[in-house]
Motif scaffolding. Structure first.
Motif, short mmCIF file in Angstrom:
data_model
loop_
_atom_site.label_atom_id
_atom_site.label_comp_id
_atom_site.label_asym_id
_atom_site.label_seq_id
_atom_site.Cartn_x
_atom_site.Cartn_y
_atom_site.Cartn_z
N ALA A 126 -4.55 10.66 -10.85
CA ALA A 126 -4.82 12.06 -11.08
C ALA A 126 -6.28 12.12 -12.06
CB ALA A 126 -3.76 12.67 -12.12
N GLN A 127 -6.60 11.30 -13.11
CA GLN A 127 -7.53 11.19 -13.90
C GLN A 127 -8.89 11.02 -12.91
OE1 GLN A 127 -6.65 8.44 -16.89
NE2 GLN A 127 -5.24 9.81 -17.96
N ARG A 128 -8.81 10.15 -11.93
CA ARG A 128 -9.94 10.06 -11.04
C ARG A 128 -10.26 10.80 -9.93
NH1 ARG A 128 -7.38 5.01 -10.25
NH2 ARG A 128 -6.83 5.56 -7.91
N GLY A 129 -9.11 11.89 -9.91
CA GLY A 129 -9.25 13.02 -8.76
C GLY A 129 -9.15 12.46 -7.54
N ASP A 130 -8.51 11.52 -7.41
CA ASP A 130 -7.84 10.92 -6.10
C ASP A 130 -6.66 11.31 -5.72
OD1 ASP A 130 -7.56 9.04 -4.08
OD2 ASP A 130 -7.89 7.31 -5.01
N ALA A 131 -6.92 12.64 -5.05
CA ALA A 131 -5.56 13.09 -4.38
C ALA A 131 -4.86 12.46 -3.37
CB ALA A 131 -5.93 14.57 -4.00
N GLY A 132 -5.47 11.61 -2.64
CA GLY A 132 -4.94 11.18 -1.64
C GLY A 132 -3.96 9.97 -2.18
N THR A 133 -4.68 9.08 -3.07
CA THR A 133 -3.63 7.86 -3.30
C THR A 133 -2.63 8.66 -4.39
OG1 THR A 133 -5.58 6.72 -3.74
CG2 THR A 133 -3.76 6.10 -4.97
N LEU A 134 -2.92 9.62 -5.07
CA LEU A 134 -1.87 10.32 -5.71
C LEU A 134 -0.64 10.74 -5.09
CD1 LEU A 134 -1.16 11.63 -8.66
CD2 LEU A 134 -2.28 13.85 -8.02
N ARG A 135 -0.84 11.66 -4.07
CA ARG A 135 0.07 12.23 -3.28
C ARG A 135 0.93 10.84 -2.51
NH1 ARG A 135 -3.73 16.26 -1.69
NH2 ARG A 135 -2.87 18.39 -2.22
N ALA A 136 0.22 9.90 -2.24
CA ALA A 136 0.97 8.75 -1.46
C ALA A 136 1.82 8.05 -2.36
CB ALA A 136 -0.01 7.78 -0.85
N ARG A 137 1.48 7.86 -3.75
CA ARG A 137 2.03 7.21 -4.79
C ARG A 137 3.46 8.17 -5.15
NH1 ARG A 137 5.22 4.48 -6.24
NH2 ARG A 137 5.39 2.87 -7.79
N LEU A 138 3.17 9.45 -5.16
CA LEU A 138 4.27 10.24 -5.54
C LEU A 138 5.35 10.44 -4.48
CD1 LEU A 138 2.17 13.34 -7.04
CD2 LEU A 138 3.86 11.83 -8.31
N HIS A 139 4.81 10.28 -3.02
CA HIS A 139 5.93 10.18 -1.96
C HIS A 139 6.72 8.90 -2.17
CE1 HIS A 139 7.22 11.08 1.98
NE2 HIS A 139 6.94 9.77 2.29
N ARG A 140 6.13 8.04 -2.56
CA ARG A 140 7.04 6.72 -2.69
C ARG A 140 8.05 6.81 -3.81
NH1 ARG A 140 1.97 4.09 -2.05
NH2 ARG A 140 2.05 3.14 -4.02
N LEU A 141 7.50 7.28 -4.86
CA LEU A 141 8.32 7.41 -6.06
C LEU A 141 9.34 8.43 -5.79
CD1 LEU A 141 8.64 6.95 -8.93
CD2 LEU A 141 7.18 8.70 -9.43
N GLN A 142 9.27 9.48 -5.04
CA GLN A 142 10.10 10.60 -4.53
C GLN A 142 11.42 9.91 -3.87
OE1 GLN A 142 7.25 13.87 -3.38
NE2 GLN A 142 9.19 14.68 -3.84
N ALA A 143 10.94 8.95 -3.12
CA ALA A 143 12.09 8.46 -2.26
C ALA A 143 12.93 7.54 -3.27
CB ALA A 143 11.43 7.40 -1.15
N GLY A 144 12.45 7.16 -4.13
CA GLY A 144 13.28 6.31 -5.01
C GLY A 144 13.85 7.07 -6.04
N CYS A 145 13.40 8.30 -6.35
CA CYS A 145 14.20 9.27 -7.39
C CYS A 145 15.19 9.87 -6.53
CB CYS A 145 13.35 10.32 -7.66
SG CYS A 145 11.70 10.11 -8.94
N GLY A 146 15.19 9.99 -5.33
CA GLY A 146 16.26 10.48 -4.38
C GLY A 146 17.47 9.47 -4.59
N LEU A 147 17.09 8.18 -4.25
CA LEU A 147 18.23 7.04 -4.16
C LEU A 147 18.90 6.95 -5.54
CD1 LEU A 147 16.59 4.40 -2.14
CD2 LEU A 147 18.68 5.65 -1.41
N VAL A 148 18.15 7.03 -6.55
CA VAL A 148 18.95 6.59 -8.04
C VAL A 148 19.35 7.96 -8.71
CG1 VAL A 148 17.68 4.68 -8.00
CG2 VAL A 148 16.67 6.64 -9.25
N GLY A 149 19.01 9.22 -7.93
CA GLY A 149 19.26 10.42 -8.74
C GLY A 149 18.40 10.78 -9.81
#
Length: 229
Positions: free
Chosen positions: A173-196
């Motif tokens: 986010a600080q670098r303004g790298d929206a592509g990398t940011l979205r990709a990392r958030l997408h992976r994190l959301q999958a984990g969030c869903g599994l662990v609640g």
């Protein structure tokens, strides 16, 4: 790391005078999950809100005893530190939308609403308001075959990896790298869903949709730090 006791569910004031629509809204909202106070009029809404603090107001724009805009103004006067408010209406006329937004509704939802549209709007509003619990124990149990050993083991792994994931998100986010940011958030959301990890998952979704938002980034950071504390 031991998990904390589950937080109270977000409480939603649902104002809808149509019986079928009210039943549908309630089913979707309770499935998120939330606690729903459902009423059918301005008078009943004010009576309920007089003694109960809600995390979200979900208000029909046309009620038997007045407009949803009038009700919102009354609720805001009763609760100066107001929660987010969503309007819903069967009228798709664009001229209906602007006055509602000007009155303070964050969005106007047009009925009939698909479940994903309704739940997505409510999740985003609650995430911005900080009204979601950190852990959704029921969701984690369902995702992991109701095996508490699996839930605890996967949550430990999730929390071990979360500091690195948080740093990656903040740095992107600080670098303004929206592509990398979205990709990392997408992976994190999958984990969030599994662990609640409900609140963090909602904050990650909000930031993925609005990567330029400083408020969304701060909500993500707060949610991550709260899980790690």
């Amino acid at each position: 790391m031991e998990t904390r006791d589950p937080a109270p569910l977000p409480r939603v004031l649902l104002v809808e005078d149509d019986t079928i629509s009210q039943a549908y809204f309630r089913a979707v909202l309770e499935g998120l999950p939330t606690t729903v106070d459902a009423v059918a009029s301005q008078a009943c809404a004010m009576a309920r809100a007089d003694t109960t603090r809600h995390d979200l107001w979900l208000i029909d724009l046309t009620l038997p005893d007045g407009s949803g805009i009038d009700l919102l103004l009354k609720l805001q006067a009763r609760w100066p530190q107001s929660p987010p408010a969503l309007a819903h209406t069967a009228d798709a006329d664009p001229d209906v939308r602007l006055p509602a937004l000007q009155a303070g509704f964050r969005d106007v939802l047009v009925k009939p609403l698909a479940t994903a549209e309704l739940s997505g709007a409510v999740r985003q509003a609650l995430a911005e308001a900080g009204g979601l619990p950190d852990w959704d124990h029921a969701a984690a149990a369902a995702a992991l075959n109701h095996d508490p050993t699996n839930v605890q083991a996967l949550r430990r792994l999730f929390l071990e990896e979360l500091p690195g994931a948080r740093d990656e998100v903040l740095n992107s986010a600080q670098r303004g790298d929206a592509g990398t940011l979205r990709a990392r958030l997408h992976r994190l959301q999958a984990g969030c869903g599994l662990v609640g990890a409900k609140r963090l998952g909602a904050a990650a979704e909000l930031l993925r949709r609005t990567p330029e938002s400083r408020t969304a980034l701060e909500r993500f950071d707060h949610a991550a730090r709260d899980l790690l504390s």
